[in-house]
Design an enzyme around this catalytic site. Structure first.
Site, PDB file in Angstrom:
ATOM      1  N   GLU A 155      -7.888   4.394  12.508  1.00  0.00           N
ATOM      2  CA  GLU A 155      -6.436   4.081  13.361  1.00  0.00           C
ATOM      3  C   GLU A 155      -6.322   5.663  14.401  1.00  0.00           C
ATOM      4  OE1 GLU A 155      -2.542   4.964  11.544  1.00  0.00           O
ATOM      5  OE2 GLU A 155      -3.946   4.172   9.684  1.00  0.00           O
ATOM      6  N   ASP A 200       1.164  -1.535   0.332  1.00  0.00           N
ATOM      7  CA  ASP A 200       0.113  -0.031  -0.053  1.00  0.00           C
ATOM      8  C   ASP A 200       0.642   1.282   0.135  1.00  0.00           C
ATOM      9  OD1 ASP A 200      -0.193   1.413   2.610  1.00  0.00           O
ATOM     10  OD2 ASP A 200      -0.197  -1.015   2.961  1.00  0.00           O
TER      11      ASP A 200
END
Length: 294
Positions: A184, A93
């Site tokens: 997150e 990613d």
């Protein structure tokens, strides 16, 4: 007042989007601040303060997890294993932090899929998105995009709409992964964005349901077990609808959040063979294609 009563201090702060130049002039105890701001990157946030982005180019998938939880797995760690003997498919990613990526090079080294950061909040788009999203596809990878959530800025539905409108869509071509929702630690304040566990669950449901309404797919949920437990109360509400992308920089995925019996993706290191973060899909390549197609 004499010139000895006056002092000048200048500083330049780079924020990934340009720079902020501050001049501080002190007059006998009174501090006068003059700011001049140059923001150049497309989609760059224009405001600072609570709930606003000041460094979105430094907010990538797992950037805050590494800060809060550390990175235990060494890049290319040959001891990285999974709890099952299912074939694992390698992938990666990236975000604007990587800039233009050598996609043919990553493909030649074995990366079969890629996720690309598309958006953050409701005002930032990745300036490198086109090169990364189209480049990974053209190299032969199965690719998708992700959204860095800021639950204290706007509603989940509003951020899902922004994501879909700026690269987060999905098509059943077998080469496009459903969008991923990056949940997150808050890079701008309190870890849980000032929300209660129930409030956070409601926000994620709002995003997930809106994304499903717009695309026909539920987004993959990216998170760490520690953050999920702290900020959602370890909710099991999404296990039946949303695939799990677990972040754990170690030799195994470890204990998963409630409800999920297995992870679909595992981000196991932040550096390694491929540009950006290192990932494994929990299955062979044909399973990656099946997940992409829906």
């Amino acid at each position: 007042m004499s010139h000895r009563d006056r002092g000048d201090l200048s500083a330049v702060h780079g924020n990934g989007n340009g720079s902020v130049r501050a001049r501080f002039t002190l007059f006998t105890g009174v501090l006068v601040t003059v700011l001049s701001t140059a923001l150049a990157a497309p989609g760059a946030a224009r405001a600072a303060g609570p709930g606003h982005m000041t460094h979105p180019d430094l907010d990538w998938l797992g950037s805050q997890i590494k800060i809060h939880e550390g990175a235990g797995a060494a890049a290319g760690d040959s001891k990285v294993v999974t709890s099952s003997k299912i074939t694992q498919t390698p992938g990666m990613d990236v975000s604007s932090h990587q800039g233009n990526v050598d996609w043919p090079g990553a493909w030649s080294k074995g990366a079969k899929f890629a996720y690309v950061k598309a958006t953050e909040g409701t005002s930032y788009t990745n300036p490198s998105f086109t090169q990364q999203y189209n480049g990974s596809y053209n190299a032969g990878m199965i690719r998708g995009s992700y959204h860095f959530a800021l639950p204290d800025v706007s509603s989940g539905a509003a951020q899902a709409d922004y994501f879909v409108a700026h690269g987060g869509g999905w098509s059943a071509d077998g080469r496009t992964l459903p969008g991923a929702l990056d949940m997150e630690y808050n890079p701008y304040g309190a870890s849980c964005y000032g929300k209660s566990a129930s409030g956070m669950v409601s926000w994620i449901q709002s995003f997930s349901n809106e994304y499903h309404a717009k695309t026909g797919r539920y987004p993959t949920v990216y998170t760490s077990t520690s953050w999920w437990t702290t900020c959602t109360g370890n909710s099991a509400a999404f296990a039946k609808t949303n695939a799990l992308w677990i972040a754990r920089y170690s030799s195994s995925p470890g204990t998963l959040p409630a409800g999920w019996g297995y992870q679909t993706f595992w981000q196991w290191a932040d550096t390694g063979t491929f540009p950006g973060d290192q990932n494994k899909f929990n299955g062979a390549l044909d399973r990656v294609k099946a997940y992409a197609k829906g």
